[in-house]
Design a protein around this motif. Structure first.
Motif, PDB file in Angstrom:
ATOM      1  N   ILE A  50       0.841  -1.193   0.000  1.00 33.14           N
ATOM      2  CA  ILE A  50       0.000   0.000   0.000  1.00 33.14           C
ATOM      3  C   ILE A  50       0.876   1.242   0.000  1.00 33.14           C
ATOM      4  CG2 ILE A  50      -1.673   1.357   1.334  1.00 33.14           C
ATOM      5  CD1 ILE A  50      -2.862  -1.245   2.326  1.00 33.14           C
ATOM      6  N   GLN A  51       0.635   2.115  -0.960  1.00 33.93           N
ATOM      7  CA  GLN A  51       1.310   3.407  -1.036  1.00 33.93           C
ATOM      8  C   GLN A  51       0.317   4.535  -0.780  1.00 33.93           C
ATOM      9  OE1 GLN A  51       3.109   3.481  -4.994  1.00 33.93           O
ATOM     10  NE2 GLN A  51       5.083   2.933  -4.102  1.00 33.93           N
ATOM     11  N   ILE A  52       0.824   5.647  -0.311  1.00 34.90           N
ATOM     12  CA  ILE A  52       0.037   6.870  -0.169  1.00 34.90           C
ATOM     13  C   ILE A  52       0.739   7.945  -0.996  1.00 34.90           C
ATOM     14  CG2 ILE A  52      -0.882   8.607   1.422  1.00 34.90           C
ATOM     15  CD1 ILE A  52      -0.709   6.484   3.634  1.00 34.90           C
ATOM     16  N   ASN A  53       0.046   8.461  -1.967  1.00 33.79           N
ATOM     17  CA  ASN A  53       0.621   9.444  -2.897  1.00 33.79           C
ATOM     18  C   ASN A  53       1.912   8.916  -3.522  1.00 33.79           C
ATOM     19  OD1 ASN A  53      -1.492  11.044  -2.109  1.00 33.79           O
ATOM     20  ND2 ASN A  53      -0.267  12.495  -0.933  1.00 33.79           N
ATOM     21  N   GLY A  54       1.910   7.618  -3.831  1.00 39.34           N
ATOM     22  CA  GLY A  54       3.059   7.009  -4.482  1.00 39.34           C
ATOM     23  C   GLY A  54       4.223   6.730  -3.567  1.00 39.34           C
ATOM     24  N   LYS A  55       4.030   6.807  -2.234  1.00 39.34           N
ATOM     25  CA  LYS A  55       5.140   6.628  -1.301  1.00 39.34           C
ATOM     26  C   LYS A  55       4.881   5.467  -0.345  1.00 39.34           C
ATOM     27  CE  LYS A  55       6.503  11.527  -1.094  1.00 39.34           C
ATOM     28  NZ  LYS A  55       6.713  12.684  -0.181  1.00 39.34           N
ATOM     29  N   PHE A  56       5.940   4.732  -0.070  1.00 41.22           N
ATOM     30  CA  PHE A  56       5.942   3.738   1.000  1.00 41.22           C
ATOM     31  C   PHE A  56       7.291   3.808   1.691  1.00 41.22           C
ATOM     32  CE2 PHE A  56       7.290  -0.573   2.395  1.00 41.22           C
ATOM     33  CZ  PHE A  56       6.497  -0.635   3.516  1.00 41.22           C
ATOM     34  N   PRO A  57       7.340   4.124   2.998  1.00 46.58           N
ATOM     35  CA  PRO A  57       6.222   4.549   3.855  1.00 46.58           C
ATOM     36  C   PRO A  57       5.534   5.817   3.330  1.00 46.58           C
ATOM     37  CG  PRO A  57       8.166   4.026   5.174  1.00 46.58           C
ATOM     38  CD  PRO A  57       8.611   4.094   3.745  1.00 46.58           C
ATOM     39  N   GLY A  58       4.379   6.102   3.897  1.00 48.84           N
ATOM     40  CA  GLY A  58       3.588   7.224   3.441  1.00 48.84           C
ATOM     41  C   GLY A  58       4.192   8.571   3.808  1.00 48.84           C
ATOM     42  N   PRO A  59       3.594   9.653   3.324  1.00 48.63           N
ATOM     43  CA  PRO A  59       4.120  10.996   3.579  1.00 48.63           C
ATOM     44  C   PRO A  59       4.071  11.367   5.052  1.00 48.63           C
ATOM     45  CG  PRO A  59       1.935  11.118   2.595  1.00 48.63           C
ATOM     46  CD  PRO A  59       2.347   9.676   2.534  1.00 48.63           C
ATOM     47  N   THR A  60       4.986  12.229   5.448  1.00 49.17           N
ATOM     48  CA  THR A  60       5.055  12.692   6.833  1.00 49.17           C
ATOM     49  C   THR A  60       3.999  13.756   7.105  1.00 49.17           C
ATOM     50  OG1 THR A  60       7.434  12.275   6.934  1.00 49.17           O
ATOM     51  CG2 THR A  60       6.528  13.778   8.573  1.00 49.17           C
ATOM     52  N   ILE A  61       3.258  13.599   8.176  1.00 46.22           N
ATOM     53  CA  ILE A  61       2.445  14.692   8.705  1.00 46.22           C
ATOM     54  C   ILE A  61       3.351  15.454   9.670  1.00 46.22           C
ATOM     55  CG2 ILE A  61       0.456  15.331  10.116  1.00 46.22           C
ATOM     56  CD1 ILE A  61      -1.036  12.958   9.022  1.00 46.22           C
ATOM     57  N   ASN A  62       3.774  16.619   9.256  1.00 45.29           N
ATOM     58  CA  ASN A  62       4.760  17.403  10.001  1.00 45.29           C
ATOM     59  C   ASN A  62       4.060  18.645  10.523  1.00 45.29           C
ATOM     60  OD1 ASN A  62       7.392  17.680  10.952  1.00 45.29           O
ATOM     61  ND2 ASN A  62       7.970  19.022   9.263  1.00 45.29           N
ATOM     62  N   CYS A  63       3.806  18.705  11.821  1.00 48.07           N
ATOM     63  CA  CYS A  63       2.958  19.753  12.356  1.00 48.07           C
ATOM     64  C   CYS A  63       3.512  20.278  13.681  1.00 48.07           C
ATOM     65  CB  CYS A  63       1.527  19.244  12.531  1.00 48.07           C
ATOM     66  SG  CYS A  63       1.372  17.795  13.589  1.00 48.07           S
ATOM     67  N   THR A  64       2.788  21.237  14.240  1.00 46.08           N
ATOM     68  CA  THR A  64       3.174  21.869  15.496  1.00 46.08           C
ATOM     69  C   THR A  64       2.035  21.722  16.497  1.00 46.08           C
ATOM     70  OG1 THR A  64       4.594  23.444  14.342  1.00 46.08           O
ATOM     71  CG2 THR A  64       3.898  24.057  16.557  1.00 46.08           C
ATOM     72  N   SER A  65       2.375  21.653  17.758  1.00 48.22           N
ATOM     73  CA  SER A  65       1.377  21.497  18.810  1.00 48.22           C
ATOM     74  C   SER A  65       0.211  22.461  18.626  1.00 48.22           C
ATOM     75  CB  SER A  65       2.036  21.741  20.173  1.00 48.22           C
ATOM     76  OG  SER A  65       1.108  21.592  21.220  1.00 48.22           O
ATOM     77  N   ASN A  66      -1.000  21.924  18.747  1.00 42.74           N
ATOM     78  CA  ASN A  66      -2.279  22.629  18.616  1.00 42.74           C
ATOM     79  C   ASN A  66      -2.709  22.864  17.168  1.00 42.74           C
ATOM     80  OD1 ASN A  66      -2.322  22.665  21.382  1.00 42.74           O
ATOM     81  ND2 ASN A  66      -2.666  24.853  21.588  1.00 42.74           N
ATOM     82  N   ASN A  67      -1.925  22.438  16.175  1.00 38.65           N
ATOM     83  CA  ASN A  67      -2.371  22.548  14.787  1.00 38.65           C
ATOM     84  C   ASN A  67      -3.611  21.701  14.549  1.00 38.65           C
ATOM     85  OD1 ASN A  67       0.804  22.800  12.912  1.00 38.65           O
ATOM     86  ND2 ASN A  67      -0.289  24.292  14.163  1.00 38.65           N
ATOM     87  N   ASN A  68      -4.459  22.169  13.651  1.00 39.54           N
ATOM     88  CA  ASN A  68      -5.592  21.387  13.160  1.00 39.54           C
ATOM     89  C   ASN A  68      -5.151  20.639  11.909  1.00 39.54           C
ATOM     90  OD1 ASN A  68      -8.170  22.219  14.764  1.00 39.54           O
ATOM     91  ND2 ASN A  68      -7.103  24.144  14.357  1.00 39.54           N
ATOM     92  N   ILE A  69      -5.355  19.331  11.883  1.00 34.73           N
ATOM     93  CA  ILE A  69      -4.926  18.494  10.774  1.00 34.73           C
ATOM     94  C   ILE A  69      -6.153  18.031   9.989  1.00 34.73           C
ATOM     95  CG2 ILE A  69      -3.552  16.498  10.096  1.00 34.73           C
ATOM     96  CD1 ILE A  69      -2.045  18.650  11.734  1.00 34.73           C
ATOM     97  N   VAL A  70      -6.150  18.265   8.695  1.00 34.47           N
ATOM     98  CA  VAL A  70      -7.247  17.846   7.820  1.00 34.47           C
ATOM     99  C   VAL A  70      -6.665  16.931   6.752  1.00 34.47           C
ATOM    100  CG1 VAL A  70      -9.099  18.586   6.289  1.00 34.47           C
ATOM    101  CG2 VAL A  70      -8.462  20.013   8.258  1.00 34.47           C
ATOM    102  N   VAL A  71      -7.091  15.668   6.739  1.00 31.92           N
ATOM    103  CA  VAL A  71      -6.559  14.682   5.799  1.00 31.92           C
ATOM    104  C   VAL A  71      -7.718  14.107   4.983  1.00 31.92           C
ATOM    105  CG1 VAL A  71      -5.177  12.610   5.507  1.00 31.92           C
ATOM    106  CG2 VAL A  71      -4.775  14.079   7.487  1.00 31.92           C
ATOM    107  N   ASN A  72      -7.721  14.406   3.692  1.00 31.68           N
ATOM    108  CA  ASN A  72      -8.753  13.898   2.786  1.00 31.68           C
ATOM    109  C   ASN A  72      -8.227  12.625   2.134  1.00 31.68           C
ATOM    110  OD1 ASN A  72     -10.978  13.574   1.187  1.00 31.68           O
ATOM    111  ND2 ASN A  72     -10.685  15.435  -0.020  1.00 31.68           N
ATOM    112  N   VAL A  73      -8.808  11.485   2.516  1.00 31.97           N
ATOM    113  CA  VAL A  73      -8.326  10.180   2.076  1.00 31.97           C
ATOM    114  C   VAL A  73      -9.188   9.658   0.930  1.00 31.97           C
ATOM    115  CG1 VAL A  73      -7.915   7.786   2.760  1.00 31.97           C
ATOM    116  CG2 VAL A  73      -7.428   9.647   4.367  1.00 31.97           C
ATOM    117  N   PHE A  74      -8.566   9.398  -0.214  1.00 30.63           N
ATOM    118  CA  PHE A  74      -9.237   8.787  -1.363  1.00 30.63           C
ATOM    119  C   PHE A  74      -8.812   7.321  -1.413  1.00 30.63           C
ATOM    120  CE2 PHE A  74      -9.455  13.228  -2.329  1.00 30.63           C
ATOM    121  CZ  PHE A  74     -10.621  13.401  -3.056  1.00 30.63           C
ATOM    122  N   ASN A  75      -9.778   6.432  -1.267  1.00 29.43           N
ATOM    123  CA  ASN A  75      -9.507   5.001  -1.209  1.00 29.43           C
ATOM    124  C   ASN A  75      -9.563   4.383  -2.600  1.00 29.43           C
ATOM    125  OD1 ASN A  75      -9.246   2.311  -0.622  1.00 29.43           O
ATOM    126  ND2 ASN A  75     -11.236   2.100   0.382  1.00 29.43           N
TER     127      ASN A  75
END
Length: 554
Positions: A50-75
């Protein structure tokens, strides 16, 4: 004229004040993920990954404390899909937890958007798919939460920050592995170890996975994303200074190697203070008859010469590992995000309101292998238990508290298959005992919370064992391991309303029932304690066509 100027100045002052007092949301980070299969060869054998956006492992979610994260997943897979955010506490928001007890899966050819906040958290985490046996095909990736600029960390900023996702791997493919488990058989021994999706041979021909400038300091975030085995990690010719464990800064002890158990993450600082050339990062299985090993090359910038062919050896036995666990201490002087509530800083002074003991077991049901907790092997109903509870149809889907706080005598001799949901009182301070009567190391993760692992000891737990607890500076974390014929004790405040998954991190045990859900209900039905179900939440099973319940209010 003076009066007009005074009026203008007064209006400007009022407007300026209003600008400063308006409450604005924390920053948003948006991600779009396309999830699909690809043919790769992590162990040199072509297989479906399984790849995510053509990557294995998948892309890094790189954020800062208290950030709001929105991930739109297309299966784009041919099977339903869910992701969980291992270690992210999802305050008041088990709607985004991504397990089959909280969410309807994303059907093939459709998409779903996760929205969660990394509230008051820092540290090293990872995400992975929770449906079917998808973790055996990959789909995992790093989730890194940095401290805000105004909050200092207890070490200087490193030259670079590297993620190291290590884990055991099967070359049979997840579909074949699933058939084995569905047929009542075990997965058996993994075929190898991979580091960031690759298995190096340390033959001098590997391309470097990491580079270091002589004299500089680097942060390595090491997570065990595997399926069955604990992993020991070490770096040829270098020591590792531990600085963070699953969101908590630690006392900065120095180690030659680290045991990283399933689901756990550690951050270490490594100084490039050796002769400039190549060195080997080594990962090998622990507590196995024949260790499996993978390597990655670390190259000094400007260095000359290959790495030594002699690899550092892993320690032997689990007594060494137990002593290493005992050496981990929370850095109580560091400024950082802290677990809620404030009283958790002084957890050793909080009265225990409930003690729950969980015993893991293996057995057979209708001739097929199953795993259980206190004699109950969890099955996921068509209607997720969280939705059944929220829509008021829980009694049609499951029964609360099939297991008691104290396992019955001989727990595991008989296994019952059913949805396993226990209730808990909001804001109770609980002590959870994991007792392992088996010969293999177990690993347990609790969604929605961090907890204090106050002891891991051999033998059976009894109340007098509390004299062995670390009630001062146990490291706040979300995953605890239990050695063979041993027990582990953790403490936590159940202050996060929702439906939360407690699970074995061993993939086949999790898939075959070694998990349960803890229903933590706020008596107020208030938005202060739990968010309403999102408008775009997926519905399935009994609630698919039901009208939404009356929403909570403040």
């Amino acid at each position: 004229m003076c009066n007009i100027n005074l009026l203008i100045l007064t209006l400007i002052s009022i407007l300026s004040t209003n600008v400063f007092v308006v409450k604005s949301e924390d920053p948003y980070l948006f991600y779009t993920w396309n999830v699909n299969y690809a043919t790769l060869s992590p162990l040199g054998v072509p297989q479906q990954v399984i790849q995510i956006n053509g990557k294995f492992p998948g892309p890094t979610i790189n954020c800062t404390s208290n950030n709001n994260i929105v991930v739109n997943v297309f299966n784009h897979l041919y099977e339903p899909l869910l992701f969980t955010w291992n270690g992210i506490q999802q305050r008041k928001n088990s709607w985004q937890d991504g397990t089959l007890g909280t969410n309807c899966p994303i059907q093939p050819g459709t998409n779903f958007t996760y929205h969660f906040q990394v509230k008051d958290q820092i540290g090293s985490y990872f995400y992975y798919p929770t449906t079917a046996l998808h973790r055996a095909a990959g789909g995992y990736g790093p989730l890194t939460v940095h401290s805000r600029d105004l909050i200092p960390v207890p070490f200087d900023r490193p030259e670079d920050d590297y993620t190291v996702l290590v884990g055991d791997w099967y070359s049979k493919g997840h579909s074949n592995l699933k058939k084995l488990l569905d047929g009542g058989r075990s997965l058996g021994r993994p075929d190898g170890i991979i580091i960031n999706g690759k298995s190096g041979k340390s033959d001098g021909k590997d391309q470097p996975m990491f580079t270091m400038i002589p004299g500089k300091v680097y942060r390595y975030r090491i997570c065990n994303v595997g399926m069955k085995n604990s992993i020991n990690t070490r770096i040829q010719g270098h020591s590792m200074k531990l600085v963070e464990v699953e969101g908590s800064h630690t006392v900065q002890n120095v180690y030659d190697s680290l045991d990283v158990h399933l689901g756990q993450c550690y951050s270490v600082l490594v100084t490039a203070d050796q002769t400039p050339k190549d060195y080997i990062f080594v990962a090998s299985t622990r507590f196995t008859k024949t260790p499996l090993t993978a390597t990655a090359t670390i190259r000094y910038v400007g260095g000359k010469g290959p790495a030594s062919a002699t690899l550092p050896e892993a320690p032997v036995g689990w007594a060494w590992s137990l002593n290493q666990f005992r050496s981990f201490r929370w850095n109580l002087t560091a400024s950082a995000a802290r677990p809620n509530p404030q009283g958790s800083y002084h957890y050793g002074k909080i009265n225990i309101t409930r003690t729950i003991k969980f015993v893991n077991s293996a057995g057979s049901v209708d001739g097929k292998l199953r795993y259980a907790v206190n004699g109950v092997s969890h099955i996921d109903p068509e209607t997720p238990v969280k939705l059944a509870e929220y829509f008021g149809v829980a009694t049609k889907v499951f029964k609360y508290s099939l297991i008691s706080d104290e396992p019955p005598s001989g727990a595991g001799d008989k296994i019952t298959m059913a949805p396993n949901v226990i209730t808990a009182i909001f804001r109770n301070f609980v002590e959870i005992i994991f007792e392992n009567h088996e010969k293999s190391v177990q690993s347990w993760h609790l969604d929605g919370y961090s907890f204090f692992p106050v002891a891991i000891e051999p033998g059976r737990w009894t109340p007098d064992k509390r004299t062995k607890y670390n009630l001062i500076d146990a490291v706040s974390r979300h995953t605890v391991h239990v050695y063979p014929k041993s027990w582990a004790a953790v403490m936590t405040t159940l202050d996060n309303a929702g439906m939360w998954n407690l699970r074995s991190m061993l993939l086949e045990r999790n898939y075959l029932g070694q998990q349960l859900y803890i229903s933590v209900l706020s008596p107020e039905n208030s938005l202060r304690d739990e968010y309403n179900m999102p408008d775009d939440n997926l519905l399935c099973g009994l609630v698919k066509n039901m009208a939404n319940p009356k929403p909570y209010s403040i």
